[in-house]
Motif scaffolding. Structure first.
Motif, PDB file in Angstrom:
ATOM      1  N   VAL A 241       0.865  -1.312   0.043  1.00 12.64           N
ATOM      2  CA  VAL A 241       0.068  -0.065   0.065  1.00 12.64           C
ATOM      3  C   VAL A 241       0.883   1.151   0.059  1.00 12.64           C
ATOM      4  O   VAL A 241       0.394   2.365   0.433  1.00 12.64           O
ATOM      5  CB  VAL A 241      -1.114   0.087   1.106  1.00 12.64           C
ATOM      6  N   GLY A 245       4.514   3.583  -4.694  1.00 13.44           N
ATOM      7  CA  GLY A 245       4.886   2.435  -5.477  1.00 13.44           C
ATOM      8  C   GLY A 245       6.066   2.471  -5.980  1.00 13.44           C
ATOM      9  O   GLY A 245       6.966   3.382  -5.659  1.00 13.44           O
TER      10      GLY A 245
ATOM     11  N   SER B  30       1.191   5.683  -6.738  1.00 13.14           N
ATOM     12  CA  SER B  30       0.456   4.331  -6.850  1.00 13.14           C
ATOM     13  C   SER B  30      -0.784   4.584  -7.513  1.00 13.14           C
ATOM     14  O   SER B  30      -1.382   3.436  -8.009  1.00 13.14           O
ATOM     15  CB  SER B  30       0.477   3.558  -5.956  1.00 13.14           C
ATOM     16  N   ALA B  32      -3.386   4.903  -5.391  1.00 15.77           N
ATOM     17  CA  ALA B  32      -4.324   4.357  -4.601  1.00 15.77           C
ATOM     18  C   ALA B  32      -5.396   5.502  -4.042  1.00 15.77           C
ATOM     19  O   ALA B  32      -6.400   5.223  -3.694  1.00 15.77           O
ATOM     20  CB  ALA B  32      -3.429   3.979  -3.393  1.00 15.77           C
ATOM     21  N   ARG B 239       1.350  -6.102  -7.736  1.00 12.08           N
ATOM     22  CA  ARG B 239       0.822  -5.377  -6.720  1.00 12.08           C
ATOM     23  C   ARG B 239      -0.597  -5.310  -7.167  1.00 12.08           C
ATOM     24  O   ARG B 239      -1.106  -5.114  -8.213  1.00 12.08           O
ATOM     25  CB  ARG B 239       1.148  -3.729  -6.562  1.00 12.08           C
ATOM     26  N   HIS B 241      -4.205  -4.039  -6.609  1.00  5.75           N
ATOM     27  CA  HIS B 241      -4.857  -2.799  -6.267  1.00  5.75           C
ATOM     28  C   HIS B 241      -6.546  -3.229  -6.072  1.00  5.75           C
ATOM     29  O   HIS B 241      -6.993  -4.089  -6.560  1.00  5.75           O
ATOM     30  CB  HIS B 241      -5.034  -1.629  -6.947  1.00  5.75           C
ATOM     31  N   TRP B 243     -10.045  -1.383  -4.764  1.00  6.52           N
ATOM     32  CA  TRP B 243     -10.791  -0.136  -4.010  1.00  6.52           C
ATOM     33  C   TRP B 243     -12.295  -0.865  -3.788  1.00  6.52           C
ATOM     34  O   TRP B 243     -12.722  -1.833  -4.411  1.00  6.52           O
ATOM     35  CB  TRP B 243     -11.192   0.793  -5.106  1.00  6.52           C
ATOM     36  N   TYR B 259      -9.446   1.798   0.178  1.00  3.17           N
ATOM     37  CA  TYR B 259      -8.409   1.170  -0.674  1.00  3.17           C
ATOM     38  C   TYR B 259      -7.682  -0.047   0.239  1.00  3.17           C
ATOM     39  O   TYR B 259      -7.417   0.562   1.345  1.00  3.17           O
ATOM     40  CB  TYR B 259      -7.390   2.042  -1.008  1.00  3.17           C
ATOM     41  N   ALA B 261      -4.407  -3.197  -0.360  1.00  5.82           N
ATOM     42  CA  ALA B 261      -3.574  -3.887  -1.571  1.00  5.82           C
ATOM     43  C   ALA B 261      -2.905  -5.025  -1.204  1.00  5.82           C
ATOM     44  O   ALA B 261      -2.806  -5.193   0.079  1.00  5.82           O
ATOM     45  CB  ALA B 261      -2.806  -2.943  -1.870  1.00  5.82           C
ATOM     46  N   TRP B 268      -3.367  -8.807   2.969  1.00  5.37           N
ATOM     47  CA  TRP B 268      -4.000  -7.510   2.624  1.00  5.37           C
ATOM     48  C   TRP B 268      -3.771  -6.244   3.709  1.00  5.37           C
ATOM     49  O   TRP B 268      -3.910  -6.572   4.823  1.00  5.37           O
ATOM     50  CB  TRP B 268      -5.436  -7.424   2.323  1.00  5.37           C
ATOM     51  N   LEU B 289      -5.554   3.659 -13.824  1.00  3.89           N
ATOM     52  CA  LEU B 289      -4.287   4.364 -13.272  1.00  3.89           C
ATOM     53  C   LEU B 289      -3.621   4.927 -14.417  1.00  3.89           C
ATOM     54  O   LEU B 289      -3.469   4.796 -15.739  1.00  3.89           O
ATOM     55  CB  LEU B 289      -3.286   3.336 -12.694  1.00  3.89           C
TER      56      LEU B 289
END
Lengths: 264, 314
Positions: A241, A245, B30, B32, B239, B241, B243, B259, B261, B268, B289
């Motif tokens: 998270v 990143g 990222s 997020a 990764r 993601h 949501w 969110y 990940a 998680w 993204l």
């Protein structure tokens, strides 16, 4: 008075106390002509850090002009941040006259980056609003990640070609510098982005024996242009998270300059 | 019947604090979050931030991909009287440019769908073209699968790929297909994995409500997942993601988007602490993204039991 429900009724006197302190750090150098063709030298430049320490103090009664709810309330907000950092640097090197026209120079500089602190502002808040203190929760100051920079040794190699002497003599120069990245791969929350750096520089100069009757002594004009290549570097984040990143950092920088020398 | 599309563009700014430049523009992210609803465009004559073509239907469950003129969006269009639910499609140059009219691309045709198809999850098919996972059925909601070369004409599998699941969102990761979904009668968002022999749910939900956290935006329920698989700089690490919509009743009833990940689909982590990535009222997110940000479409209540689409950016 500090207006509790209506800030517009606040009545505060303002006082500013500024203390700007001089930062002193040493510079020293020595050169020794070891032989007619070899000059050795060493220099030291001290490190420094510019720290900005700011505190905002608010003192007063809270309420309205008619009703005081809190007497002698207090808010202290202090921010300490490092605005500028220069590592201590120790350099040793030499210049060797390979021929009458060709000078070859090499030096290495030890740079003390390890003592670099996280420059992010450290915030301290103290609040005293008497009977309402229990209603306010001020989170503890955030723990800042140590940047963990490393000391490095920077080599520099240069050559200088001296043209024939005369009324207008010329000089050509070239050089290369390599700097290791001082910051480690950024795998956590911080993003101190740094790369290995390769710098190539070209330069040259002209020296006039004189510029007419006004400037009777030699006058030199030198210029350079350099290209620094930041070697691409991957940063792999440990947390899924992480708000940034994984990323690859790289780039380049171009610099140029002109200097003049006047003898008198 | 005239078609309906409501694409709401209501305003605020970027960053944690509306209207303040957080100085992160152009920096890597990222994606997020946090996300903020798009600002309305006062330079156009339209009565933004909404576009109405029909106000009798509800527009829900968007699934967005980059492509076409900008973005391609599949979504559910449903009406109560008569009861209909079908999947429609629009293309738009950006989330600010409203399409002229949606096109119906998937309707119920199989017995198990019981006249209802909804909640599309569209993604690039590793075998080429597009693949859609969607919800169908009423008594036993299940997940169906369809493939397409153009996103308009879809060829369905005759049978559902996962029975007893709703609100699917799929990713391809580590050579497997992962479906994130909710399950009737079960708490949380679940993952079902297909490694080649059919989907099977994990033993436990991957995301559950934080009922012991009074201030959590998702203390009551979690639902409406949207997953994205993004390759990291390590060839063998992806990764994921995720949501999702979370609900709380403190201090008021609210549905917002959070969110989480994971690298492996099992462990998680949430981002943002107890805060959502997009403030209420918002549900059913879908995200594209970008290099230094992200665009989100989501559904928000438009009155009664109906929803409309709205857009946000990070």
């Amino acid at each position: 008075l500090i207006g509790l429900a209506n800030p517009a009724v606040s009545d505060l006197d303002l006082a500013i106390d500024v203390d700007v302190k001089t930062i002193r750090y040493p510079h020293a150098g020595i050169a020794w002509r070891a032989s007619p063709r070899l000059v050795l030298g060493a220099s030291y430049r001290g490190g420094f850090r510019l720290v900005i320490d700011q505190t905002v103090k608010v003192r007063g009664d809270l309420g309205s002009p008619d009703t005081i709810v809190v007497e002698d309330g207090r808010l202290d907000l202090r921010s300490i941040s490092e605005d500028l950092f220069q590592p201590a640097q120790l350099t040793v090197g030499g210049a060797f006259a390979a021929t009458k026209a060709l000078l070859v120079e090499l030096d290495v500089t030890y740079q003390r980056w390890k003592v670099f602190d996280n420059p992010t502002a450290r915030i301290e808040i103290e609040l005293d609003i008497k009977q309402f203190n229990d209603l306010v929760m001020i989170p503890p100051p955030r723990t800042l990640e140590n940047p963990n920079l490393r000391d490095i040794v920077v080599p520099r190699l240069g050559v200088e070609w001296q043209g024939a002497p005369g009324k207008r003599a010329w000089t050509a120069r070239g050089g290369y510098v390599f700097e290791f990245a001082v910051a480690p791969e950024q795998r956590g929350e911080s993003n101190f982005i740094d790369n290995h750096k390769h710098t190539l520089a070209l330069g040259g100069g002209l020296t006039w024996a004189s510029l007419g009757k006004v400037i009777a002594r030699p006058f030199s004009l030198d210029g350079f242009v350099s290209f620094t290549y930041l070697q691409p570097r991957d940063h792999h984040k440990l947390s899924p998270v992480d708000p940034v990143g994984d990323y690859t950092a790289g780039g380049h920088a171009i610099a140029a300059g002109i200097t003049s020398r006047w003898r008198f | 019947m005239r078609a309906l599309l409501v694409l709401a563009l209501s305003g605020c700014g970027l960053g944690w604090i509306d209207g303040q430049d957080d100085l992160t523009t152009g920096l890597p992210t990222s994606g997020a979050g946090p996300y903020a609803r798009l600002e309305s465009d006062d330079s156009t004559p339209a009565s933004e931030p909404t576009f109405h073509d029909d106000n009798r239907a509800s527009v829900e469950d968007p699934s967005m991909l980059a492509g076409g003129p900008g973005v391609r969006v599949w979504f559910t269009q449903a009406t109560v009287e008569p009861v209909t639910s079908e999947i429609r499609y629009i293309e738009a140059a950006s989330l600010r440019v409203l399409p002229s009219s949606p096109e119906t691309v998937l309707t119920a045709s199989e017995a198990w769908e019981e006249g209802v198809v909804s909640a599309p999850s569209v993604l690039a098919n590793p075998e080429g073209g597009l693949v859609m996972f969607y919800e169908g059925g009423v008594t036993t909601p299940s997940i169906g699968r369809a493939v397409s070369t153009d996103g308009l004409s879809w060829e369905k599998d005759p049978d559902p790929v996962l029975v007893g699941a709703t609100s699917p969102s799929a990713v391809f990761a580590y050579g497997e297909t992962w479906l994130f979904a909710t399950r009737p009668g079960e708490v949380g968002i679940w993952r079902a994995v297909d490694a080649g022999s059919g989907f099977a749910f994990d033993a436990a939900a991957v995301i559950v409500p934080r009922s012991d956290e009074e201030d959590a935006f998702d203390r009551l329920t979690v639902a409406e997942p949207f997953a994205l698989a993004v390759q990291t700089l390590d060839d063998d690490v992806t990764r994921i993601h995720l949501w999702f919509a979370g609900t709380t009743d403190l201090p008021n009833d609210a549905t917002s988007i959070g969110y989480a990940a994971s690298f492996d689909g099992v462990e998680w982590l949430r981002f943002g602490g107890l805060k959502p990535m997009l403030a209420a009222e918002a549900t059913a997110p879908t995200v594209v993204l970008e290099a230094a940000g992200g665009s989100m479409l989501f559904a928000e209540p438009s009155g009664g039991a109906s929803f409309e689409l709205n857009a946000a950016s990070h």
